[in-house]
Design a protein around this motif. Structure first.
Motif, PDB file in Angstrom:
ATOM      1  N   TRP A 163       1.264  -1.477  -0.078  1.00  0.00           N
ATOM      2  CA  TRP A 163      -0.076   0.320  -0.264  1.00  0.00           C
ATOM      3  C   TRP A 163       1.006   1.623   0.381  1.00  0.00           C
ATOM      4  O   TRP A 163       2.098   0.990   0.444  1.00  0.00           O
ATOM      5  CB  TRP A 163      -0.951   0.442   1.246  1.00  0.00           C
ATOM      6  N   ARG A 213      -2.781   3.474  -3.147  1.00  0.00           N
ATOM      7  CA  ARG A 213      -2.670   2.595  -4.469  1.00  0.00           C
ATOM      8  C   ARG A 213      -1.806   1.132  -4.180  1.00  0.00           C
ATOM      9  O   ARG A 213      -1.208   1.190  -3.054  1.00  0.00           O
ATOM     10  CB  ARG A 213      -1.988   2.580  -5.299  1.00  0.00           C
ATOM     11  N   TRP A 214      -2.788   0.405  -4.357  1.00  0.00           N
ATOM     12  CA  TRP A 214      -2.182  -0.927  -4.554  1.00  0.00           C
ATOM     13  C   TRP A 214      -0.807  -1.601  -5.045  1.00  0.00           C
ATOM     14  O   TRP A 214      -1.006  -1.396  -6.563  1.00  0.00           O
ATOM     15  CB  TRP A 214      -2.274  -2.087  -3.792  1.00  0.00           C
ATOM     16  N   TYR A 215       0.754  -1.439  -4.951  1.00  0.00           N
ATOM     17  CA  TYR A 215       1.361  -2.196  -5.598  1.00  0.00           C
ATOM     18  C   TYR A 215       1.726  -3.465  -4.894  1.00  0.00           C
ATOM     19  O   TYR A 215       1.967  -4.292  -4.623  1.00  0.00           O
ATOM     20  CB  TYR A 215       2.746  -0.982  -5.447  1.00  0.00           C
TER      21      TYR A 215
END
Length: 82
Positions: free
Chosen positions: A63, A67-69
């Motif tokens: 996180w 956004r999620w990566y």
């Protein structure tokens, strides 16, 4: 002079007696007053989570900035996310 000292002592005692009730709103540790005056526990509403930046969450990834990566790598003195 005695009247002034008595008034000062009375105000200190009144302030000391009222402070603990104001701090916890009379509900005790771990509780607060709700909108209708009832005592409620200090918990988050269901469905709200606090995600920590840079922490890996299994099944989701990292996180960062809302956004999620999927992965990250070192860059200069920090991290870059992909």
């Amino acid at each position: 002079m005695k009247a002034l000292a008595a008034f000062g002592l009375a105000s200190v005692i009144a302030l000391a007696a009222a402070s603990p009730a104001d701090a916890m709103q009379g509900c005790g540790r771990g509780y607060h007053r709700g909108p209708y005056g009832h005592c409620r526990p200090n918990v988050r509403p269901m469905g709200t989570h606090v995600f920590v930046v840079g922490r890996y969450y299994p099944g989701r990834g990292y996180w960062h900035n809302g956004r999620w990566y999927h992965s990250r790598y070192r860059h200069r003195q920090g991290w870059r996310y992909r």
